[in-house]
Motif scaffolding. Structure first.
Motif, mmCIF file in Angstrom:
data_model
loop_
_atom_site.group_PDB
_atom_site.id
_atom_site.type_symbol
_atom_site.label_atom_id
_atom_site.label_comp_id
_atom_site.label_asym_id
_atom_site.label_seq_id
_atom_site.Cartn_x
_atom_site.Cartn_y
_atom_site.Cartn_z
ATOM 1 N N LEU A 77 0.827 -1.210 0.000
ATOM 2 C CA LEU A 77 0.000 0.000 0.000
ATOM 3 C C LEU A 77 0.859 1.257 0.000
ATOM 4 N N GLY A 78 1.962 1.197 0.744
ATOM 5 C CA GLY A 78 2.860 2.353 0.778
ATOM 6 C C GLY A 78 3.834 2.352 -0.383
ATOM 7 N N GLY A 79 4.399 1.182 -0.674
ATOM 8 C CA GLY A 79 5.467 1.106 -1.664
ATOM 9 C C GLY A 79 5.032 1.375 -3.080
ATOM 10 N N PHE A 80 3.857 0.907 -3.479
ATOM 11 C CA PHE A 80 3.433 1.072 -4.866
ATOM 12 C C PHE A 80 2.992 2.496 -5.189
ATOM 13 N N VAL A 81 2.887 3.334 -4.181
ATOM 14 C CA VAL A 81 2.605 4.744 -4.442
ATOM 15 C C VAL A 81 3.796 5.400 -5.144
ATOM 16 N N ALA A 82 5.014 4.936 -4.822
ATOM 17 C CA ALA A 82 6.227 5.547 -5.376
ATOM 18 C C ALA A 82 6.297 5.466 -6.898
ATOM 19 N N PRO A 83 6.163 4.276 -7.508
ATOM 20 C CA PRO A 83 6.214 4.250 -8.979
ATOM 21 C C PRO A 83 5.081 5.032 -9.640
ATOM 22 N N ILE A 84 3.917 5.059 -9.006
ATOM 23 C CA ILE A 84 2.816 5.860 -9.556
ATOM 24 C C ILE A 84 3.213 7.330 -9.576
ATOM 25 N N ALA A 85 3.763 7.806 -8.464
ATOM 26 C CA ALA A 85 4.160 9.214 -8.365
ATOM 27 C C ALA A 85 5.278 9.547 -9.350
ATOM 28 N N VAL A 86 6.261 8.663 -9.466
ATOM 29 C CA VAL A 86 7.362 8.907 -10.397
ATOM 30 C C VAL A 86 6.847 8.912 -11.830
ATOM 31 N N GLY A 87 5.969 7.967 -12.169
ATOM 32 C CA GLY A 87 5.412 7.919 -13.517
ATOM 33 C C GLY A 87 4.606 9.154 -13.861
ATOM 34 N N VAL A 88 3.777 9.601 -12.942
ATOM 35 C CA VAL A 88 2.992 10.819 -13.167
ATOM 36 C C VAL A 88 3.918 12.016 -13.322
ATOM 37 N N GLY A 89 4.973 12.055 -12.507
ATOM 38 C CA GLY A 89 5.950 13.132 -12.620
ATOM 39 C C GLY A 89 6.601 13.166 -13.987
ATOM 40 N N LEU A 90 6.957 11.998 -14.510
ATOM 41 C CA LEU A 90 7.556 11.929 -15.848
ATOM 42 C C LEU A 90 6.592 12.444 -16.911
ATOM 43 N N LEU A 91 5.319 12.055 -16.801
ATOM 44 C CA LEU A 91 4.329 12.536 -17.763
ATOM 45 C C LEU A 91 4.173 14.052 -17.693
ATOM 46 N N ALA A 92 4.351 14.596 -16.502
ATOM 47 C CA ALA A 92 4.203 16.041 -16.309
ATOM 48 C C ALA A 92 5.466 16.813 -16.689
ATOM 49 N N TRP A 99 21.100 10.443 -8.691
ATOM 50 C CA TRP A 99 21.037 9.774 -7.397
ATOM 51 C C TRP A 99 19.622 9.269 -7.120
ATOM 52 N N PHE A 100 18.614 10.019 -7.595
ATOM 53 C CA PHE A 100 17.229 9.621 -7.377
ATOM 54 C C PHE A 100 16.932 8.327 -8.136
ATOM 55 N N TRP A 101 17.351 8.273 -9.416
ATOM 56 C CA TRP A 101 17.102 7.075 -10.210
ATOM 57 C C TRP A 101 17.804 5.863 -9.606
ATOM 58 N N ILE A 102 19.013 6.064 -9.110
ATOM 59 C CA ILE A 102 19.737 4.952 -8.489
ATOM 60 C C ILE A 102 19.017 4.482 -7.234
ATOM 61 N N ALA A 103 18.605 5.430 -6.391
ATOM 62 C CA ALA A 103 17.899 5.080 -5.154
ATOM 63 C C ALA A 103 16.570 4.392 -5.463
ATOM 64 N N GLY A 107 15.423 0.535 -4.615
ATOM 65 C CA GLY A 107 14.167 0.214 -3.942
ATOM 66 C C GLY A 107 13.366 -0.826 -4.695
ATOM 67 N N VAL A 108 13.279 -0.677 -6.020
ATOM 68 C CA VAL A 108 12.544 -1.643 -6.826
ATOM 69 C C VAL A 108 13.250 -2.995 -6.822
ATOM 70 N N GLY A 113 13.516 -8.572 -4.790
ATOM 71 C CA GLY A 113 14.149 -9.552 -3.920
ATOM 72 C C GLY A 113 13.175 -10.084 -2.876
ATOM 73 N N PHE A 114 12.364 -9.200 -2.324
ATOM 74 C CA PHE A 114 11.364 -9.609 -1.346
ATOM 75 C C PHE A 114 10.320 -10.502 -1.999
#
Length: 202
Positions: A77-92, A99-103, A107-108, A113-114
């Motif tokens: 619930l918390g983790g999948f918000v991140a790719p949604i936010a990054v994807g929307v940011g890219l569209l915008a 460093w952000f892309w590496i981090a 995370g992904v 791994g989990f």
């Protein structure tokens, strides 16, 4: 690489992050609701419990289903918000530092791994295939290959891997399908899930 290629890669990455993020979040939400139902009534008939093999009840009730002391779906619930936010940011039109892309990629990769650990526990220890869990595994695999090869192709990991990333980027569908086949073969050899599905459909 043509001028249109970076923009096309940016758009496809954004869409994949948003779609996989939404699907992963929905699966996590459904599992969270199922966990609530089990807590209220341990004998609850969950919609995801299709058979002894294909079910989520055993996974939710196991210690593997709450590895950190709380239900694993909360992580989704918390983790999948991140790719949604990054994807929307890219569209915008947002741009992110290296460093952000590496981090984000780390995370992904950690999420994958989990998922691999959860796959092994589900198949080898619990002997079940949880439908919602499998959706989480599926979208995480897509997200990992897309993000990792995109980052390699645009030089996030250094010039040394840029050529490798560009060469492999078009192979993402094949890599995803190959990953799915590995999981399916292991599950089939261990659980014979095809026979179970045939029984369910017949």
């Amino acid at each position: 690489m043509t001028d249109a290629a970076p923009q096309q890669k940016r758009l496809s990455t954004a869409i994949i992050l948003i779609v996989t993020g939404l699907l992963g979040w929905y699966a996590s939400f459904a599992l969270t609701l199922d966990k609530f139902a089990v807590l209220e009534n341990p004998q609850a008939d969950l919609d995801c419990n299709l058979s002894v093999l294909v079910q989520c009840g055993a996974n939710l009730a196991s210690w593997q289903g709450a590895l950190l002391g709380f239900p694993n779906p909360v992580l989704g619930l918390g983790g999948f918000v991140a790719p949604i936010a990054v994807g929307v940011g890219l569209l915008a039109g947002a741009t992110y530092d290296r460093w952000f892309w590496i981090a984000f990629n780390v995370g992904v990769a950690g999420a994958l791994g989990f998922c691999i650990w959860l796959m092994s526990q589900s198949i080898f220890s619990l002997g079940t295939l949880c439908p919602w869990c499998m959706l989480v595994w599926a979208v995480t695999i897509i997200m990992f290959w897309t993000l990792t090869l995109r980052n390699a192709a645009v030089g996030v990991f250094g010039a040394g891997l840029e050529r490798v990333g560009r060469a492999l980027y078009s192979w993402i569908p094949a890599l995803v399908i190959g990953s799915y086949l590995v999981v399916a073969i292991v599950a089939q050899l261990r659980l014979d899930f095809l026979t179970e599905i045939a029984i369910m459909l017949g």
